[in-house]
Design a protein around this motif. Structure first.
Motif, PDB file in Angstrom:
ATOM      1  N   LYS A   1       0.837  -1.206   0.000  1.00 32.08           N
ATOM      2  CA  LYS A   1       0.000   0.000   0.000  1.00 32.08           C
ATOM      3  C   LYS A   1       0.872   1.257   0.000  1.00 32.08           C
ATOM      4  N   HIS A   2       1.923   1.258   0.826  1.00 30.49           N
ATOM      5  CA  HIS A   2       2.806   2.428   0.887  1.00 30.49           C
ATOM      6  C   HIS A   2       3.591   2.593  -0.417  1.00 30.49           C
ATOM      7  N   LEU A   3       3.960   1.487  -1.031  1.00 34.05           N
ATOM      8  CA  LEU A   3       4.606   1.563  -2.347  1.00 34.05           C
ATOM      9  C   LEU A   3       3.682   2.273  -3.322  1.00 34.05           C
ATOM     10  N   GLY A   4       2.410   1.901  -3.314  1.00 32.62           N
ATOM     11  CA  GLY A   4       1.438   2.555  -4.194  1.00 32.62           C
ATOM     12  C   GLY A   4       1.320   4.039  -3.915  1.00 32.62           C
ATOM     13  N   THR A   5       1.351   4.416  -2.638  1.00 26.50           N
ATOM     14  CA  THR A   5       1.264   5.828  -2.267  1.00 26.50           C
ATOM     15  C   THR A   5       2.419   6.622  -2.877  1.00 26.50           C
ATOM     16  N   VAL A   6       3.622   6.081  -2.771  1.00 22.81           N
ATOM     17  CA  VAL A   6       4.809   6.776  -3.288  1.00 22.81           C
ATOM     18  C   VAL A   6       4.757   6.867  -4.808  1.00 22.81           C
ATOM     19  N   VAL A   7       4.392   5.773  -5.462  1.00 25.09           N
ATOM     20  CA  VAL A   7       4.316   5.793  -6.934  1.00 25.09           C
ATOM     21  C   VAL A   7       3.262   6.794  -7.398  1.00 25.09           C
ATOM     22  N   HIS A   8       2.119   6.841  -6.727  1.00 19.64           N
ATOM     23  CA  HIS A   8       1.082   7.819  -7.076  1.00 19.64           C
ATOM     24  C   HIS A   8       1.615   9.245  -6.963  1.00 19.64           C
ATOM     25  N   ARG A   9       2.357   9.525  -5.911  1.00 25.34           N
ATOM     26  CA  ARG A   9       2.897  10.877  -5.719  1.00 25.34           C
ATOM     27  C   ARG A   9       3.829  11.256  -6.861  1.00 25.34           C
ATOM     28  N   TYR A  10       4.662  10.301  -7.269  1.00 17.77           N
ATOM     29  CA  TYR A  10       5.598  10.605  -8.354  1.00 17.77           C
ATOM     30  C   TYR A  10       4.879  10.741  -9.696  1.00 17.77           C
ATOM     31  N   LEU A  11       3.898   9.913  -9.949  1.00 16.77           N
ATOM     32  CA  LEU A  11       3.150  10.050 -11.201  1.00 16.77           C
ATOM     33  C   LEU A  11       2.444  11.402 -11.262  1.00 16.77           C
ATOM     34  N   CYS A  12       1.968  11.857 -10.115  1.00 16.42           N
ATOM     35  CA  CYS A  12       1.349  13.184 -10.048  1.00 16.42           C
ATOM     36  C   CYS A  12       2.370  14.267 -10.385  1.00 16.42           C
ATOM     37  N   ARG A  13       3.583  14.128  -9.856  1.00 17.46           N
ATOM     38  CA  ARG A  13       4.640  15.110 -10.133  1.00 17.46           C
ATOM     39  C   ARG A  13       5.030  15.099 -11.601  1.00 17.46           C
ATOM     40  N   VAL A  14       5.197  13.916 -12.161  1.00 18.66           N
ATOM     41  CA  VAL A  14       5.589  13.806 -13.567  1.00 18.66           C
ATOM     42  C   VAL A  14       4.539  14.469 -14.456  1.00 18.66           C
ATOM     43  N   ALA A  15       3.264  14.173 -14.196  1.00 24.09           N
ATOM     44  CA  ALA A  15       2.190  14.762 -14.995  1.00 24.09           C
ATOM     45  C   ALA A  15       2.149  16.279 -14.819  1.00 24.09           C
ATOM     46  N   GLY A  16       2.397  16.743 -13.607  1.00 24.34           N
ATOM     47  CA  GLY A  16       2.336  18.179 -13.339  1.00 24.34           C
ATOM     48  C   GLY A  16       3.512  18.949 -13.901  1.00 24.34           C
TER      49      GLY A  16
ATOM     50  N   SER B   1       9.216   7.227   6.205  1.00 28.03           N
ATOM     51  CA  SER B   1       8.275   8.087   6.931  1.00 28.03           C
ATOM     52  C   SER B   1       6.893   7.441   7.029  1.00 28.03           C
ATOM     53  N   LEU B   2       6.613   6.487   6.141  1.00 35.58           N
ATOM     54  CA  LEU B   2       5.342   5.774   6.163  1.00 35.58           C
ATOM     55  C   LEU B   2       5.396   4.526   7.048  1.00 35.58           C
ATOM     56  N   GLY B   3       6.590   4.262   7.598  1.00 35.56           N
ATOM     57  CA  GLY B   3       6.687   3.167   8.566  1.00 35.56           C
ATOM     58  C   GLY B   3       7.551   1.990   8.166  1.00 35.56           C
ATOM     59  N   LEU B   4       8.132   2.000   6.980  1.00 38.40           N
ATOM     60  CA  LEU B   4       8.975   0.885   6.574  1.00 38.40           C
ATOM     61  C   LEU B   4      10.353   0.999   7.213  1.00 38.40           C
ATOM     62  N   GLY B   5      10.973  -0.151   7.472  1.00 42.32           N
ATOM     63  CA  GLY B   5      12.336  -0.157   7.964  1.00 42.32           C
ATOM     64  C   GLY B   5      13.294   0.237   6.858  1.00 42.32           C
ATOM     65  N   ALA B   6      14.550   0.493   7.234  1.00 38.02           N
ATOM     66  CA  ALA B   6      15.522   1.001   6.258  1.00 38.02           C
ATOM     67  C   ALA B   6      15.729   0.030   5.099  1.00 38.02           C
ATOM     68  N   THR B   7      15.898  -1.241   5.394  1.00 44.08           N
ATOM     69  CA  THR B   7      16.141  -2.222   4.333  1.00 44.08           C
ATOM     70  C   THR B   7      14.941  -2.355   3.417  1.00 44.08           C
ATOM     71  N   GLU B   8      13.748  -2.460   4.019  1.00 41.73           N
ATOM     72  CA  GLU B   8      12.524  -2.560   3.207  1.00 41.73           C
ATOM     73  C   GLU B   8      12.304  -1.302   2.386  1.00 41.73           C
ATOM     74  N   ALA B   9      12.589  -0.145   2.972  1.00 42.44           N
ATOM     75  CA  ALA B   9      12.398   1.122   2.260  1.00 42.44           C
ATOM     76  C   ALA B   9      13.282   1.167   1.019  1.00 42.44           C
ATOM     77  N   ASP B  10      14.524   0.731   1.143  1.00 41.69           N
ATOM     78  CA  ASP B  10      15.420   0.709  -0.016  1.00 41.69           C
ATOM     79  C   ASP B  10      14.907  -0.251  -1.088  1.00 41.69           C
ATOM     80  N   GLU B  11      14.422  -1.414  -0.644  1.00 45.36           N
ATOM     81  CA  GLU B  11      13.910  -2.415  -1.589  1.00 45.36           C
ATOM     82  C   GLU B  11      12.692  -1.889  -2.343  1.00 45.36           C
TER      83      GLU B  11
END
Length: 227
Positions: A58-73, A97-107
């Protein structure tokens, strides 16, 4: 202890004027209430909830949505593979910041950047994210659907060269097992009602315009129209 006498009290309250209501005063009868008809407000239009979808996905989707919004804008010309590579650390920070650990966040940041690269290399992705008349990203809209007030945030909407209004939702999932075609068909059915409610909001405001709807899957480089 020195006792305060009456004259002293008078000096302290000097300048304060007290008005008494006349004998027999009563509160006036209030005017009758005015009947106001208010439209029943419905909860925000949201997508179906699936408890099996993990928090990390779910958090991966949140981040991808934010970037797609930026790219379109910002415009496709402002984004390329090199810039996306440089965004990995920022994306990982967002995931932490959404709660993932460092290793998971990088992945998951690596996965997010992979999806964004796929969208930029995909003809359908560039069409969805590219410049169009009346184009909006993450657009909040409100309308009356079925006699109720409905609110929604549209991932992407624009008017194409034929004057058709497109209402598009991003889906960052990918199929696990089974055929690609079966997965896409099941996703169409799963989100058909949600997209139809989005489209209905636009029809209320743009009665003479054709409204079409679709899903875009950056992980699969696939755009699917929902008839």
């Amino acid at each position: 202890i020195e006792q305060v006498n009456a004259s002293e009290k008078e000096r302290k309250t000097r300048g304060v004027r007290i008005k008494r209501l006349p004998d027999g005063w009563a509160m006036p009868t209030p005017a009758p209430a005015i009947a106001v008809q208010v439209a029943k407000e419905a909860p925000a239009v949201t997508g179906p909830e699936f408890h099996w979808a993990g928090e990390k996905v779910k958090h991966l989707g949140t981040v991808v949505h934010r970037y797609l919004c930026r790219v379109a804008g910002e415009g496709l010309d402002k984004w390329d593979q090199r810039r996306l590579d440089n965004e990995k650390e920022r994306a990982a920070g967002m995931l932490r910041s959404l709660g993932l650990g460092a290793t998971e966040a990088d992945e998951y940041a690596e996965r997010a950047v992979g999806m964004l690269k796929a969208a930029l290399n995909d003809k359908a992705g560039r069409w969805v994210l590219g410049p169009h008349p009346e184009a909006k990203a993450e657009e909040p809209v409100t309308g009356v659907v079925g006699g109720e007030v409905a609110h929604a945030v549209i991932d992407r909407t624009f008017v194409d060269e034929n004057g058709v209004r497109w209402v598009i939702d991003y889906k960052t999932g990918s199929h696990e097992g089974g055929s690609r075609e079966e997965f896409l068909e099941s996703e169409k059915e799963r989100y058909r009602t949600q997209l139809e409610r989005y489209a209905a909001i636009f029809r209320e405001a743009e009665k003479d315009r054709v409204i079409k709807k679709g899903l875009y899957f950056p992980a699969l480089s696939e755009f699917v129209e929902i008839p």
